[in-house]
Design an enzyme around this catalytic site. Structure first.
Site, PDB file in Angstrom:
ATOM      1  N   GLY A  13       0.695  -1.246   0.158  1.00 44.16           N
ATOM      2  CA  GLY A  13       0.226   0.252  -0.003  1.00 44.16           C
ATOM      3  C   GLY A  13       0.842   1.428   0.076  1.00 44.16           C
ATOM      4  N   GLY A  15       5.415   3.292   0.342  1.00 51.48           N
ATOM      5  CA  GLY A  15       6.836   3.017   0.693  1.00 51.48           C
ATOM      6  C   GLY A  15       7.504   2.030  -0.148  1.00 51.48           C
ATOM      7  N   TYR A 153      11.315  -3.674  17.202  1.00 48.28           N
ATOM      8  CA  TYR A 153      11.529  -3.830  15.523  1.00 48.28           C
ATOM      9  C   TYR A 153      13.026  -4.479  15.115  1.00 48.28           C
ATOM     10  CZ  TYR A 153      11.860  -2.186  10.815  1.00 48.28           C
ATOM     11  OH  TYR A 153      11.872  -1.864   9.412  1.00 48.28           O
ATOM     12  N   ALA A 155      14.858  -6.832  16.835  1.00 48.55           N
ATOM     13  CA  ALA A 155      14.849  -7.938  16.829  1.00 48.55           C
ATOM     14  C   ALA A 155      13.766  -8.833  16.066  1.00 48.55           C
ATOM     15  CB  ALA A 155      14.101  -8.351  18.482  1.00 48.55           C
ATOM     16  N   SER A 156      12.528  -8.226  15.742  1.00 47.33           N
ATOM     17  CA  SER A 156      11.790  -8.812  14.778  1.00 47.33           C
ATOM     18  C   SER A 156      12.337  -9.149  13.368  1.00 47.33           C
ATOM     19  CB  SER A 156      10.565  -8.093  14.628  1.00 47.33           C
ATOM     20  OG  SER A 156      10.696  -6.710  13.939  1.00 47.33           O
TER      21      SER A 156
END
Length: 243
Positions: A13, A15, A153, A155-156
């Site tokens: 959607g 970026g 973020y 770590a993910s």
């Protein structure tokens, strides 16, 4: 680079996800663009060159949503996509001592669980149909070094990178490749939320002294999706201006 390919892109959607759709359509792919925000992803499809592109509303963190969307895609195109890009991701930034459990878990639900659900679903379909494929997952350069205010973020995205390497090991015998692109700071709705003075501080740490354009990330993703990278799997490619 992608003539005749059916490409499934999450987080399309805006970026980086939208840029990936544009570049892949330019390179001849039919694009299946998905996002939680249906209006945004419909706008993405309207911008694409070529024909046959479709938009779907998808919550990557919800197993029922993933299952139903893929069933519809398989029906609409009479085949599974052989290119998949997991670009859906969210941030919920805060310092570790102030971060809520909800914000920590929500980032993992989208960034890690969502990548797992989409990847598992498409790999099952490709193996069943005996089709080769290429999966490209969007990680982050902060997964390799951490970043203040982004313990969830970073770590993910580290989890996404190691998940991708494991998928590559397991799926190689089925001729399904899996790689990760690690963007640095990129002009996107995410970075638009960063105050200008903080952006300038970040830029001083980047040897090229600027943020990436989303299209620069998309070009590398498209290369990894194409047959030009046919012997590359389990690899992570930083696109970070040297950061």
């Amino acid at each position: 680079m992608l003539p005749g390919k059916l490409a499934f892109v999450t987080g399309a959607g805006g970026g980086i996800g939208r840029a990936i759709c544009r570049v892949m359509a330019r390179e001849g792919a039919t694009v299946v663009a998905t996002d939680l925000n249906i209006k945004n992803v419909q706008t993405t499809v309207e911008e694409l060159t070529g024909e046959g592109h479709k938009s779907y509303q998808l919550d990557v963190s919800d197993v029922e949503s993933v299952s139903s969307v893929f069933k519809q895609v398989f029906k609409d195109y009479s085949a599974p996509p052989t290119v998949v890009v997991n670009a859906a991701g969210i941030t919920r930034d805060n310092f570790m001592l102030k971060m809520s459990l909800q914000d920590f878990e929500s980032v993992f639900n989208v960034n890690v669980k969502g990548t797992f659900l989409v990847t598992q679903t498409i790999c099952k379909a490709l193996v069943e149909k005996n089709l080769s494929g290429s999966i490209v997952n969007i990680g982050s350069i902060v997964a390799q070094r951490g970043n203040k205010g982004q313990c969830n973020y970073s770590a993910s995205k580290a989890a996404v990178e190691l998940f991708s390497k494991t998928v590559a090991l397991e799926m190689a015998r089925h001729n399904i490749r899996c790689n990760t692109v690690l963007p640095g700071f990129t002009v996107s709705p995410m970075t638009d939320m960063i105050p200008e003075n903080i952006k300038e501080i970040f830029k001083t740490a980047i040897p090229m002294n600027r943020f990436a354009e989303a299209e620069e990330i998309a070009e590398v993703v498209t290369f990894l999706a194409s047959e030009k990278s046919s012997y590359i799997t389990g690899t992570s490619i930083p696109v970070s201006g040297g950061f």
